[in-house]
Every structure is written in structure tokens, then in C-alpha cells.
Design an enzyme around this catalytic site. Structure first.
Site, mmCIF file in Angstrom:
data_model
loop_
_atom_site.group_PDB
_atom_site.id
_atom_site.type_symbol
_atom_site.label_atom_id
_atom_site.label_comp_id
_atom_site.label_asym_id
_atom_site.label_seq_id
_atom_site.Cartn_x
_atom_site.Cartn_y
_atom_site.Cartn_z
ATOM 1 N N GLU A 33 -4.627 7.440 -4.127
ATOM 2 C CA GLU A 33 -4.975 6.777 -5.395
ATOM 3 C C GLU A 33 -6.321 7.243 -5.896
ATOM 4 O O GLU A 33 -7.260 7.323 -5.101
ATOM 5 C CB GLU A 33 -4.978 5.255 -5.200
ATOM 6 C CG GLU A 33 -3.581 4.735 -4.932
ATOM 7 C CD GLU A 33 -3.508 3.224 -4.731
ATOM 8 O OE1 GLU A 33 -4.561 2.563 -4.764
ATOM 9 O OE2 GLU A 33 -2.399 2.716 -4.533
ATOM 10 N N ARG A 84 0.880 -1.164 0.000
ATOM 11 C CA ARG A 84 0.000 0.000 0.000
ATOM 12 C C ARG A 84 0.923 1.222 0.000
ATOM 13 O O ARG A 84 2.007 1.173 0.598
ATOM 14 C CB ARG A 84 -0.889 0.040 1.258
ATOM 15 C CG ARG A 84 -1.984 -1.016 1.304
ATOM 16 C CD ARG A 84 -3.084 -0.745 0.272
ATOM 17 N NE ARG A 84 -4.181 -1.700 0.389
ATOM 18 C CZ ARG A 84 -4.291 -2.809 -0.340
ATOM 19 N NH1 ARG A 84 -3.365 -3.120 -1.235
ATOM 20 N NH2 ARG A 84 -5.337 -3.596 -0.195
ATOM 21 N N HIS A 91 -2.231 0.380 -9.448
ATOM 22 C CA HIS A 91 -2.715 -0.600 -8.467
ATOM 23 C C HIS A 91 -3.434 -1.767 -9.168
ATOM 24 O O HIS A 91 -4.634 -1.963 -8.997
ATOM 25 C CB HIS A 91 -3.650 0.080 -7.458
ATOM 26 C CG HIS A 91 -3.853 -0.728 -6.208
ATOM 27 N ND1 HIS A 91 -4.134 -0.171 -4.980
ATOM 28 C CD2 HIS A 91 -3.821 -2.068 -5.991
ATOM 29 C CE1 HIS A 91 -4.269 -1.123 -4.078
ATOM 30 N NE2 HIS A 91 -4.077 -2.290 -4.670
HETATM 31 C C1 8YV Z 1 -7.060 -4.451 -4.882
HETATM 32 C C2 8YV Z 1 -5.358 -5.539 -3.465
HETATM 33 O O1 8YV Z 1 -6.856 -3.524 -3.888
HETATM 34 O O2 8YV Z 1 -6.328 -7.511 -2.667
HETATM 35 C C3 8YV Z 1 -5.746 -6.475 -2.393
HETATM 36 O O3 8YV Z 1 -5.425 -6.199 -1.233
HETATM 37 O O4 8YV Z 1 -4.522 -4.726 -3.301
HETATM 38 C C4 8YV Z 1 -6.044 -5.581 -4.778
HETATM 39 O O5 8YV Z 1 -6.406 -6.798 -5.120
HETATM 40 C C5 8YV Z 1 -8.491 -4.694 -4.707
HETATM 41 O O6 8YV Z 1 -8.884 -5.953 -4.927
HETATM 42 C C6 8YV Z 1 -9.243 -3.659 -5.542
HETATM 43 O O7 8YV Z 1 -10.440 -4.102 -5.922
#
Ligand code: 8YV
Length: 327
Positions: A266, A237, A285
Site C-alpha cells: 500500500e 490486511r 484502505h
Molecule cells: C487504518 C485499520 O489502518 O484500525 C485498523 O487496523 O486498518 C485502519 O483503521 C489505520 O487506522 C490507519 O491510520
């Protein structure tokens, strides 16, 4: 009467049909200024919610007094205030494992793209600026046989280690809350302190979940410890890194380059200084964003939701301590 649930993210129609077998589904393909007022209205008597990225905190929970389960379509759950959710005897679930390989592929791609300067060279070719044989000024650095540091050796970290060990002959250093003996035995990963990783790794992949303890885990001190030739990759993150310190480290030449799939804010602002640097490769992302994996994630999240509302234990329950209260 079927329990009412809200799905607030676009998912495959088969997922909606599956949830509809046991629940009354209110479906918002996305939450925006248009849909938010009715979303909040529907929350009043919703027993479950299914989606991702929504901040579920005390203020939100006040609007959803009937809620029994919050099903996140993601492995990360920094959007959920787990103590507050648990206090209200609500289950919280996520989607671990099914996304490990896709995220590891993305992170390895980002690592290779950054080391071999692929986006920069792609741009050069496409803009007609490839006029002579590529000279030293456009060389990249090798990935194979270099030392890889992985911070956060969970399922995704292990899938990255697998690629590094079997495919690229990379020695692996890792740091994690606890030792991961499987990664040590199978992928020859060596457990070290965060400082040791910073000092000795050629590539540093940050894969830790975002928690109060990991906010700005990597900052000025860590970048200064890194090799000047180090490449830093963030797949966790944005908030786990001090972005100002990262900009400084890149500008000062404290590290060579960075590959980023995540940002503190974001979508990242178009005038963010990181976006104007040639030695920074960025992605919006997309760690888990393949058709196959996003479908698997939605299915797991839907199963968690349905099982929770049927009184069964959801497969990926985050707040296990809520169980004694709920069932
Ligand atoms: C996306 C992720 O944030 O699973 C997570 O923690 O970082 C990603 O797969 C998420 O699924 C956005 O829809």
C-alpha cells in the site's frame, strides 16, 4: 518533569492539547524523508509514541531506549513486533471497538458496490456512455437473502453480521479462532470451518487480523473451493490473501468478483493486474476513515498513552503480560 512523547500522525488539535497536559509533545504531522531524520533523533529519549502504521521492531526499538508505551491509532497491530516490545517491558496499545460500525459500513458498502457493479456503472453514466436501457450484460447480483461468510468474527465481523442479519436477511456462516456465542445468538451466525465457508457462502468477507498464522490464509485452494458466483471482500490486511491466486481466480472465473479495501503493498502499484479488472472494486484502505471515527480512535489512543505513562493500566493494552513487569 513531563515525559516526552512523539506524535507522528496528524491528529485533531484537541488530542494534542490533551496529551500536552501531562506530556512534552514532539509533533510530526507525518513521517516522510524530510521529517524522518529528526523523528529518529527525538526517539532517543522519548517515553511514548502515538500514531499508526509505523513498523516497530527490534531495529526500531534500539533507537528508542527510554520507550515505555507504543500507542497505535488502529485496531490492527501487525506493524508491532509484540514479543520484542514485551521483552523490553514496553506497553503496546490499540483502538478496538470505536471503529467497528464505520468499518462495517465500509465493508457492506464495498460488498453492495461490487455485487451491483456501482463503480463500473457510475463510470458509464459519467462518461456519457449511457445511451440505452441497461441490458442483462450490466445486471448485478442480489445481496439480500444470500449467504454471507465472515472470516474473523471479532467486533467488526459482528457489526457486519448485524447489518447482514437485520437489514439484508442473510444467513451467516462464520469462522473464527474461537466460537462467538453472542454472534450466534443475536445474529443467527453459524460456526463453520474455513473450507465450509468457501464452499457455501455467496459473499465471503475476510476480516481476520494479520498474524503469522493468517498470512495468505486465502489462496488458490480456497478460491477453487468457492462458488463460481462468489464475491470475495477483503477488509483485513492485504497479506492475508495470496494476491496472485486472487488474480488467477478472477481471470479463470473461479469466483465472480472481488471488493478490496486493502492490498499486500500500500499504496498499490498503479500497474497491479487487479486494477484493470472491471469485476474488482477497490478502495484505498479507508475502512475506518470517517471524521468522527478517526477522532474517536485518536482520543482512545491518546488516553492509552497518557494512562500508561501515568502508571495506570491503559484501557486497550495488547500485551497484558507486560503488566507484572511494568507496574
Ligand atoms: C487504518 C485499520 O489502518 O484500525 C485498523 O487496523 O486498518 C485502519 O483503521 C489505520 O487506522 C490507519 O491510520
Amino acid at each position: 518533569m513531563k515525559p516526552k512523547v512523539i506524535v507522528y500522525k496528524k491528529v485533531d488539535s484537541t488530542v494534542i492539547e490533551y496529551v500536552r497536559e501531562t506530556c512534552e509533545v514532539i509533533y510530526f504531522e507525518k513521517l516522510d524523508s524530510q521529517s524522518l531524520p529528526s523523528f529518529y533523533k527525538e526517539l532517543k529519549d522519548a517515553e511514548g509514541i502515538l500514531g499508526s502504521g509505523l513498523k516497530v521492531d527490534e531495529k526500531f526499538l534500539e533507537l528508542a531506549p527510554q520507550l515505555k508505551i507504543v500507542s497505535n491509532i488502529s485496531v490492527g497491530y501487525d506493524n508491532l513486533d509484540i514479543p520484542e516490545i514485551t521483552k523490553r517491558k514496553i506497553m503496546a496499545t490499540n483502538t478496538p471497538e470505536v471503529l467497528n460500525d464505520s468499518v462495517a459500513d465500509t465493508i457492506f458498502g464495498l460488498l453492495l458496490a461490487t455485487a451491483r457493479r456501482m463503480p463500473e456503472l457510475n463510470q458509464m453514466v459519467k462518461s456519457g456512455k449511457w445511451t440505452s436501457q441497461v441490458g442483462e450484460n450490466l445486471y448485478g447480483v442480489d445481496v439480500h437473502h444470500k449467504t454471507l461468510g465472515i472470516i474473523g468474527m471479532g467486533g467488526i465481523g459482528s457489526a457486519i453480521a448485524k447489518r447482514a442479519n437485520y437489514g439484508f436477511d442473510m444467513p451467516i456462516l462464520y469462522h473464527n479462532r474461537s466460537r462467538n456465542l453472542e454472534a450466534e445468538q443475536i445474529y443467527q451466525a453459524t460456526y463453520c470451518s474455513l473450507e465450509e465457508i468457501c464452499q457455501h457462502a455467496d459473499f465471503i468477507c475476510l476480516m481476520t487480523p494479520l498474524t503469522p498464522k493468517t498470512v495468505k490464509l486465502i489462496g488458490e485452494k480456497e478460491f477453487k473451493l468457492m462458488k463460481k458466483s462468489a464475491i470475495f471482500v477483503n477488509g483485513s490486511r492485504g497479506a492475508t490473501v495470496d494476491e496472485d491466486a486472487l488474480v488467477q481466480a478472477l481471470q479463470n472465473g473461479d469466483i465472480l468478483a472481488a471488493g478490496l479495501d486493502v492490498f499486500a503493498q500500500e499504496p498499490v502499484s498503479p500497474d497491479h493486474p487487479l486494477l484493470s479488472m472491471d469485476n474488482v472494486v477497490t478502495l484505498p484502505h479507508i475502512g475506518s476513515a470517517t471524521y468522527e471515527t478517526r477522532l474517536k480512535m485518536a482520543k482512545v489512543a491518546a488516553e492509552n498513552l497518557v494512562h500508561g505513562l501515568e502508571g495506570k493500566q491503559p484501557l486497550s493494552l495488547i500485551n497484558q503480560d507486560v503488566l507484572t513487569e511494568v507496574h
